[in-house]
Design a protein around this motif. Structure first.
Motif: not given
Length: 92
Positions: A20, A45, A68, A74, A90-92
């Protein structure tokens, strides 16, 4: 201290990576999940379902909680070896 906890031998080479946007270091051969955990990073995440934080849980690729994005793909942080120059989001 969380930043001093690393898995592996002290003789293992240190590599740099980004999570990030933040520059971090890890021991070569660690998984990304282990390296982030050693740096005190517990949230990898945010859940799409309830907006809650998610992080490494099983550390063996079964639970999918540590997913992630690396190069827009992914992947599970617990199954990804950290390497020099790795850029992780990071995955949001």
């Amino acid at each position: 201290m969380a930043g001093d906890l690393h898995i592996g031998s002290a003789r293992t080479r240190t590599v740099s990576f980004r999570f990030d946007g933040e520059a971090l270091t890890a021991r070569e051969g660690e998984t990304l999940a282990t390296a982030l955990y050693a740096q005190g990073r517990r949230t990898l995440r945010i859940s799409r379902d309830d907006g809650g934080p998610r992080g490494a849980f099983c550390f063996m690729g079964v639970c999918q909680e540590c997913v992630v994005a690396i190069d827009g793909r992914l992947t599970e942080a617990c199954r990804t070896p950290v390497r020099e120059g790795l850029v992780v989001e990071s995955v949001r």
